[in-house]
Scaffold this motif. Structure first.
Motif, PDB file in Angstrom:
ATOM      1  N   GLY A  30      55.088   9.913  60.882  1.00 53.27           N
ATOM      2  CA  GLY A  30      54.041   9.313  60.080  1.00 53.27           C
ATOM      3  C   GLY A  30      52.711   9.429  60.776  1.00 53.27           C
ATOM      4  O   GLY A  30      52.633   9.818  61.950  1.00 53.27           O
ATOM      5  N   THR A  70      62.527   6.875  58.908  1.00 53.03           N
ATOM      6  CA  THR A  70      61.196   7.485  58.985  1.00 53.03           C
ATOM      7  C   THR A  70      61.179   8.499  60.127  1.00 53.03           C
ATOM      8  O   THR A  70      61.311   8.129  61.290  1.00 53.03           O
ATOM      9  N   VAL A  71      61.036   9.765  59.783  1.00 54.00           N
ATOM     10  CA  VAL A  71      61.042  10.771  60.854  1.00 54.00           C
ATOM     11  C   VAL A  71      59.644  10.975  61.432  1.00 54.00           C
ATOM     12  O   VAL A  71      59.488  11.471  62.538  1.00 54.00           O
ATOM     13  N   GLN A 105      58.153  12.073  71.053  1.00 51.66           N
ATOM     14  CA  GLN A 105      57.356  12.364  69.859  1.00 51.66           C
ATOM     15  C   GLN A 105      56.696  13.730  69.979  1.00 51.66           C
ATOM     16  O   GLN A 105      56.310  14.156  71.072  1.00 51.66           O
ATOM     17  N   GLU A 122      62.288  -1.824  72.404  1.00 50.70           N
ATOM     18  CA  GLU A 122      62.705  -2.173  71.050  1.00 50.70           C
ATOM     19  C   GLU A 122      64.179  -2.541  71.032  1.00 50.70           C
ATOM     20  O   GLU A 122      64.932  -2.174  71.926  1.00 50.70           O
ATOM     21  N   ALA A 129      52.615  11.562  64.161  1.00 53.39           N
ATOM     22  CA  ALA A 129      53.633  11.755  65.194  1.00 53.39           C
ATOM     23  C   ALA A 129      55.006  11.764  64.538  1.00 53.39           C
ATOM     24  O   ALA A 129      55.259  11.004  63.599  1.00 53.39           O
ATOM     25  N   MET A 130      55.854  12.657  65.017  1.00 57.99           N
ATOM     26  CA  MET A 130      57.227  12.718  64.520  1.00 57.99           C
ATOM     27  C   MET A 130      58.176  12.350  65.636  1.00 57.99           C
ATOM     28  O   MET A 130      57.909  12.654  66.806  1.00 57.99           O
ATOM     29  N   GLY A 131      59.271  11.708  65.295  1.00 60.50           N
ATOM     30  CA  GLY A 131      60.267  11.342  66.290  1.00 60.50           C
ATOM     31  C   GLY A 131      61.236  12.494  66.507  1.00 60.50           C
ATOM     32  O   GLY A 131      61.999  12.853  65.612  1.00 60.50           O
ATOM     33  N   ARG A 144      59.016   2.154  74.303  1.00 56.55           N
ATOM     34  CA  ARG A 144      58.850   0.863  73.611  1.00 56.55           C
ATOM     35  C   ARG A 144      60.109   0.040  73.854  1.00 56.55           C
ATOM     36  O   ARG A 144      61.228   0.543  73.656  1.00 56.55           O
ATOM     37  N   GLY A 162      68.928   6.115  66.290  1.00 54.24           N
ATOM     38  CA  GLY A 162      67.572   6.610  66.013  1.00 54.24           C
ATOM     39  C   GLY A 162      66.465   5.730  66.545  1.00 54.24           C
ATOM     40  O   GLY A 162      65.286   5.980  66.270  1.00 54.24           O
ATOM     41  N   ARG A 163      66.816   4.672  67.286  1.00 58.28           N
ATOM     42  CA  ARG A 163      65.776   3.832  67.887  1.00 58.28           C
ATOM     43  C   ARG A 163      66.113   3.588  69.357  1.00 58.28           C
ATOM     44  O   ARG A 163      67.140   2.990  69.660  1.00 58.28           O
ATOM     45  N   ARG A 173      64.982  11.721  66.182  1.00 56.74           N
ATOM     46  CA  ARG A 173      65.507  11.645  64.806  1.00 56.74           C
ATOM     47  C   ARG A 173      65.663  13.031  64.199  1.00 56.74           C
ATOM     48  O   ARG A 173      66.616  13.290  63.460  1.00 56.74           O
ATOM     49  N   LEU A 177      50.450   0.170  63.137  1.00 61.98           N
ATOM     50  CA  LEU A 177      49.361   0.240  64.107  1.00 61.98           C
ATOM     51  C   LEU A 177      48.068  -0.155  63.413  1.00 61.98           C
ATOM     52  O   LEU A 177      47.920   0.039  62.220  1.00 61.98           O
ATOM     53  N   PHE A 212      61.827   7.422  73.872  1.00 61.77           N
ATOM     54  CA  PHE A 212      62.070   8.371  72.795  1.00 61.77           C
ATOM     55  C   PHE A 212      60.968   9.423  72.876  1.00 61.77           C
ATOM     56  O   PHE A 212      60.037   9.295  73.669  1.00 61.77           O
TER      57      PHE A 212
HETATM   58  P1  AMP Z   1      55.070   5.423  65.077  1.00 60.64           P
HETATM   59  O1  AMP Z   1      54.278   5.813  66.288  1.00 60.64           O
HETATM   60  O2  AMP Z   1      55.673   4.058  65.196  1.00 60.64           O
HETATM   61  O3  AMP Z   1      54.374   5.669  63.809  1.00 60.64           O
HETATM   62  O4  AMP Z   1      56.340   6.387  65.075  1.00 60.64           O
HETATM   63  C1  AMP Z   1      56.284   7.728  64.686  1.00 60.64           C
HETATM   64  C2  AMP Z   1      57.691   8.269  64.707  1.00 60.64           C
HETATM   65  O5  AMP Z   1      58.217   8.182  66.026  1.00 60.64           O
HETATM   66  C3  AMP Z   1      58.678   7.467  63.874  1.00 60.64           C
HETATM   67  O6  AMP Z   1      58.645   7.895  62.548  1.00 60.64           O
HETATM   68  C4  AMP Z   1      59.987   7.774  64.534  1.00 60.64           C
HETATM   69  O7  AMP Z   1      60.497   9.003  64.079  1.00 60.64           O
HETATM   70  C5  AMP Z   1      59.605   7.900  65.976  1.00 60.64           C
HETATM   71  N1  AMP Z   1      59.886   6.638  66.685  1.00 60.64           N
HETATM   72  C6  AMP Z   1      59.127   5.533  66.779  1.00 60.64           C
HETATM   73  N2  AMP Z   1      59.716   4.593  67.534  1.00 60.64           N
HETATM   74  C7  AMP Z   1      60.893   5.113  67.928  1.00 60.64           C
HETATM   75  C8  AMP Z   1      61.972   4.653  68.743  1.00 60.64           C
HETATM   76  N3  AMP Z   1      61.942   3.456  69.324  1.00 60.64           N
HETATM   77  N4  AMP Z   1      63.030   5.470  68.933  1.00 60.64           N
HETATM   78  C9  AMP Z   1      63.080   6.701  68.368  1.00 60.64           C
HETATM   79  N5  AMP Z   1      62.088   7.196  67.615  1.00 60.64           N
HETATM   80  C10 AMP Z   1      61.015   6.431  67.388  1.00 60.64           C
END
Ligand code: AMP
Length: 426
Positions: A286, A283-284, A128, A116, A308-310, A114, A121-122, A313, A261, A126
């Protein structure tokens, strides 16, 4: 002098020293998810752009602003996957998995992309770890999945992570909530950012997860989605909470949580860590239920729930824990003269074949420099090879932590090492 080329911004190298933490997390995931009956899938890193537009949603930040989209040489619009749920759904539909079994449980792990704004942590690449369960619409399936995440986090010894829950309703009750939300947002139009003034018309739920502080303040005082749930959605949400409580899983209901989403229906959840190491990226992980996405992608009418978990993180949290993940060599072999180098090579080759972690300095060098290197490697034992050892076939295992050297024959090093290693004080 030629110019140095750097890695791409927001995309990190993972090197030995750190990678062991990643491998440990991945190993725990495979173990725990396996116990819950989830099988691993691997889908390509690139998909048809339309897949994400139709599932994640055009008005989301992910699709609207953050995708790495490009045209291939055949003129197709492709995107690096920004998330794993849509690719898994695509694979499920493409392989007609619903015709093979009524309930399917899959997990995946791998890089996502992404574009971003970066911070702790971003990142732009990254990782998942995620899972999807297809075929069960019952709250029990949501709870099983949350239990799996809880057990996974427990297996990593990660504490102080709270589970936040919400329900977004379904196609029966969401329209009324939408209408109320739009009415409310229209009344507060001037307080919203430009993006949200537009989103309010196209996809009002997105206003609730805008990062702008003013928009967040407006959202916080807006209508509460839970007050709009229809009877079946309310029953599902109540059942979910009762079952979580039955398993002793603590949670907090947060009616403002919508997640970024579009595909969610009913249950959404997030695992949030209270650790300063993550800064605002707390957020680790969701996920949630997406009962209509399959059909929307041209697939069968199959309900589903996923998360999905990051990994990045989780690794940040584990680094803070001070736990050791690297494994030191069992033995460091030192060859003091040239004649011993060949013997060191055959001995280490054999010991490695026998399952031991063995190191030696292929450059040779003085005894002192090799001993220094042995020390640095953290090896539990050293064994010095010189002319005497070569001719007698006898050597001494020296425990780096100290103590009397242990005499061994070169044929029996592995056996002796195992016996003494296992008997070693902790
Ligand atoms: P999401 O798909 O946006 O719900 O993200 C699920 C998890 O993926 C988040 O809680 C983060 O732990 C991780 N995550 C999402 N975007 C990023 C990012 N740009 N960098 C690192 N971890 C991310």
């Amino acid at each position: 002098m030629s110019q140095k080329i750097s890695g791409v911004k927001g995309m990190n190298d993972l090197l030995p020293g750190e990678i062991e933490i990643w491998q440990s997390v991945e190993g725990r995931a495979r173990d725990v998810f396996g116990r819950f009956g989830y099988g691993e899938i691997r889908t390509p890193m690139v998909e048809d752009t339309a897949l994400f537009v139709r599932s994640v949603g055009e008005e989301t930040d992910i699709v609207g602003k953050e995708m790495y989209t490009f045209e291939d040489k055949g003129g197709r619009s492709l995107s690096l996957r920004p998330e794993g749920t849509a690719p898994a759904a695509r694979a499920y539909i493409e392989h007609s998995v619903n015709n093979q079994e009524p309930v399917t449980r899959w997990f995946y792990m791998g890089p996502m992309f992404r574009y971003e704004r970066m911070k702790t942590g971003r990142y732009r690449q990254f990782y998942q770890i995620g899972a999807e369960a297809y075929g069960a619409k019952e709250a029990a399936q949501d709870v099983e999945m949350m239990d799996m995440v809880v057990q996974f986090l427990e297996s990593l010894d990660l504490k102080d992570i709270s589970l936040n829950l919400n329900s977004l309703g379904d196609e029966a009750c969401r329209p009324a909530y939408h209408a109320k939300l739009v009415e409310y947002l229209k009344a507060h139009r001037e307080e919203l950012c430009g993006d949200c003034q537009r989103r309010m018309e196209t996809n009002p739920l997105r206003v609730l997860d805008c990062k702008n502080e003013k928009c967040q303040a407006v959202a916080a005082a807006g209508p509460n989605v839970l007050e709009f749930l229809c009877e079946p959605c309310r029953a599902h949400f109540n059942d979910l909470q009762r079952k979580l409580t039955g398993l002793g899983i603590k949670y907090v209901v947060n009616p403002r949580m919508v997640r970024g989403l579009d595909y969610y229906t009913r249950t959404v959840f997030e695992f949030i860590a209270a650790h300063p190491a993550l800064g605002t990226a707390s957020t680790v992980g969701g996920g949630g239920r997406y009962d209509t996405m399959m059909k929307g992608l041209g697939g069968p009418d199959v309900p589903a729930v996923g998360f999905a978990m990051g990994l990045d993180r989780l690794v940040l949290l584990l680094k803070e824990s001070g736990k050791k993940f690297t494994q030191a060599p069992d033995l460091f072999v030192v060859a003091v003269d040239e004649g011993s180098q060949d013997l060191a090579l055959t001995l280490t080759s054999r010991l490695r074949r026998e399952g031991l972690r063995v190191d030696f300095d292929t450059r040779g060098g003085s005894l002192k420099s090799q001993m220094k290197r042995a020390d640095k490697s953290g090896a539990h034992f050293t064994l010095v090879l010189g002319e005497a050892e070569r001719t007698s076939g006898q050597a001494k295992l020296k425990r780096m932590a100290g103590g009397e050297p242990i005499p061994v024959t070169l044929d029996d090093v592995a056996k002796a090492l195992r016996a003494h290693r296992d008997a070693a004080p902790a």
